[in-house]
Enzyme design. Structure first.
Site, PDB file in Angstrom:
ATOM      1  CE  LYS A  82      -3.854   1.864   2.808  1.00 41.80           C
ATOM      2  NZ  LYS A  82      -4.651   1.573   4.018  1.00 41.80           N
ATOM      3  CB  SER A 157      -7.708   3.560   3.604  1.00 43.21           C
ATOM      4  OG  SER A 157      -6.870   2.887   4.515  1.00 43.21           O
ATOM      5  CB  SER A 181      -8.088   0.588   6.328  1.00 52.54           C
ATOM      6  OG  SER A 181      -8.721   1.823   6.533  1.00 52.54           O
TER       7      SER A 181
END
Length: 474
Positions: A82, A157, A181
């Site tokens: 990420k 997220s 997330s």
């Protein structure tokens, strides 16, 4: 495995094939890069393409094997990271235009642990601005789509991570979770994950501006973790990421496997609060997951959990008060219009605490956690919905403050309480509703990720690897 395309192989299968030299890491890596080229232009899940570096790393992995060197458990296996985690030499933008040149001077602990295990990083995945929305879109890199259905969100997220690994880009995806997330994108994209216990996986970003540390609640509530197509790969990814790094003072050298629980293991299936507007088909799948556990020999009972509403409110008040004091000014200055709108919706949902109230709330957290730990002594496994409704459309949080509150209070109430508590919580897919995936959440006591994952395996054995139904549509 031999009949399936290389990009569909599990991380465990891939690592075994490379170690036995049935296939080269370069061949595997190129297969994942080809898959990325085929699907990512539409999905926009990977926003930094590291193909060139990945091929170099794969060739180095093959040379190491040829020389008979010792190799790690992910030797030569493609993964993604990420974009809010430091990878040396790459920009950690966290989805924010103003941070597009925030070049990482070194690797984060998770990046370093993946590299030590031999993993090959093929790309960095998308996140909303400041990794603070449940929908993955930002002015810097744009909107990420869900591979199942481009009309529904991929979550957030870690939405880019969930979309990528479901679509076949990388065997394991890294993500993180301060309010859901990891688990929300797993639910939306039909993959598995675990939010580990506080301190299980070390965290630190060398690129943090001015050397500032996160607020106390962000430190207590945030976890790093893996997303993958199978529970076995999630377990492997967690074990690799969990290796010691002295830069995280909260890291705990807890064993990855705890004492065997006396059987039959009691499972509490959480009662749905009467004020929740829940989809019948989603709740039916939660009950099916409970049946899968019963079939596997668990003692399954429907039970009311300890003060779900109060626990959620405490999470919301603490994390939003901290955001208001420490981050809101910078977020307003650098965030886009959509982000600021959503942030305002979050802030209105919470009660802003003054200094005394904030300290009392932190003290209250210990009492709340103690009550939950006592509950988990009686019921070592807790099964809940992750969401009580199907995955919503893209950018649904832009429909106003009321919708922001509804999503987190009604749909996802069982999710964010686990961040306040710092408890391990896994998500495993259990089936489809109207052609799109639905998962369930499994919670256990502190540092008993093994208990969560064992229960997830029992469900997966019955439900199957749900993402294979997505690949069948190709």
């Amino acid at each position: 495995m031999a009949k399936a395309p290389i990009w569909q192989w599990s991380a465990i299968e891939t690592a075994k094939a490379i170690r036995s030299r049935k296939i080269s890491s370069e061949e595997v890596t190129k297969a994942h890069i080809d898959r990325m080229k085929a699907v990512n232009p539409k999905l926009n899940a990977v926003v930094v393409d590291l193909s060139k570096d990945a091929i170099k790393a794969a060739r180095a992995a093959d040379k190491a094997l040829a020389k008979g060197q010792d190799v790690g458990p992910l030797h030569g296996v493609p993964v993604t990271i990420k974009i809010n985690l430091d990878v040396e030499g790459q920009a950690n933008s966290n989805g924010v235009v103003a941070f597009k040149d925030n070049i990482a001077p070194g690797d984060s602990p998770v990046t370093a642990n993946l590299k030590k295990a031999g993993a090959v990083i093929v790309g960095l995945t998308n996140t909303p601005e400041f990794s603070m929305r449940a929908f993955t879109d930002n002015p810097l890199h744009g909107l990420t789509l869900n591979p199942w259905d481009d009309k529904i969100t991929c979550g957030g997220s870690s939405g880019g991570a969930g979309s990528a690994v479901a679509a076949g880009i990388g065997c394991i995806a890294h993500g993180n979770d301060i309010g859901g997330s990891l688990r929300w994108p797993a639910y939306c994209n039909g993959v598995a994950t675990i939010k580990p216990t506080l301190g299980r996986i070390p965290a630190f970003n060398p690129s943090m501006l001015k050397g500032e540390e996160r607020g106390l609640m962000a430190q207590f509530m945030s976890s790093q973790g893996p997303l993958a197509r199978s529970v076995a790969d999630v377990r492997l990814g967690m074990e690799v990421m969990a290796q010691r790094d002295m830069r995280d003072p909260w890291w705990v050298p807890a064993p990855l496997k705890g004492p065997k629980l006396k059987g039959p293991i009691k499972v509490a299936v959480a009662k749905i609060p009467k004020d929740m507007q829940a989809d019948r088909q989603v709740i039916s799948l939660v009950r099916k997951a409970a049946d899968h556990l019963a079939d596997a020999g668990y003692d399954v009972r429907e039970v009311e959990v300890p003060d779900l509403d109060g626990t959620w409110k405490l999470w919301c008040d603490l994390i939003m008060t901290e955001l208001h004091v420490l981050q809101e000014k910078v977020m307003r200055q650098t965030g886009g219009k959509d982000f600021v709108q959503t942030m305002e919706g979050f802030l209105k949902t919470a009660t802003m605490l003054d200094g005394e109230a904030y300290m009392k709330a932190i003290a209250q957290r210990s009492r709340v956690l103690r009550n939950w730990l006592a509950f988990l002594e009686d019921y070592p496994v807790l099964l809940t919905p992750l969401s009580v409704n199907p995955t919503p459309p893209t950018n649904e949080d832009l429909k106003g403050d009321a919708r922001v509150k509804e999503l987190f209070w009604n749909d996802l109430r069982f999710m964010s309480v686990m961040n306040l508590l710092g408890l391990p919580a896994a998500v495993v897919p259990v089936g489809l509703v109207k052609g799109n995936p639905v998962g369930v959440q499994i919670v256990a006591s502190r540092y008993r990720e093994d208990v969560c994952l064992d229960a997830a395996v029992a469900i997966e054995k019955k439900a199957g690897i749900v993402v294979k139904e997505l690949w069948a549509r190709d």
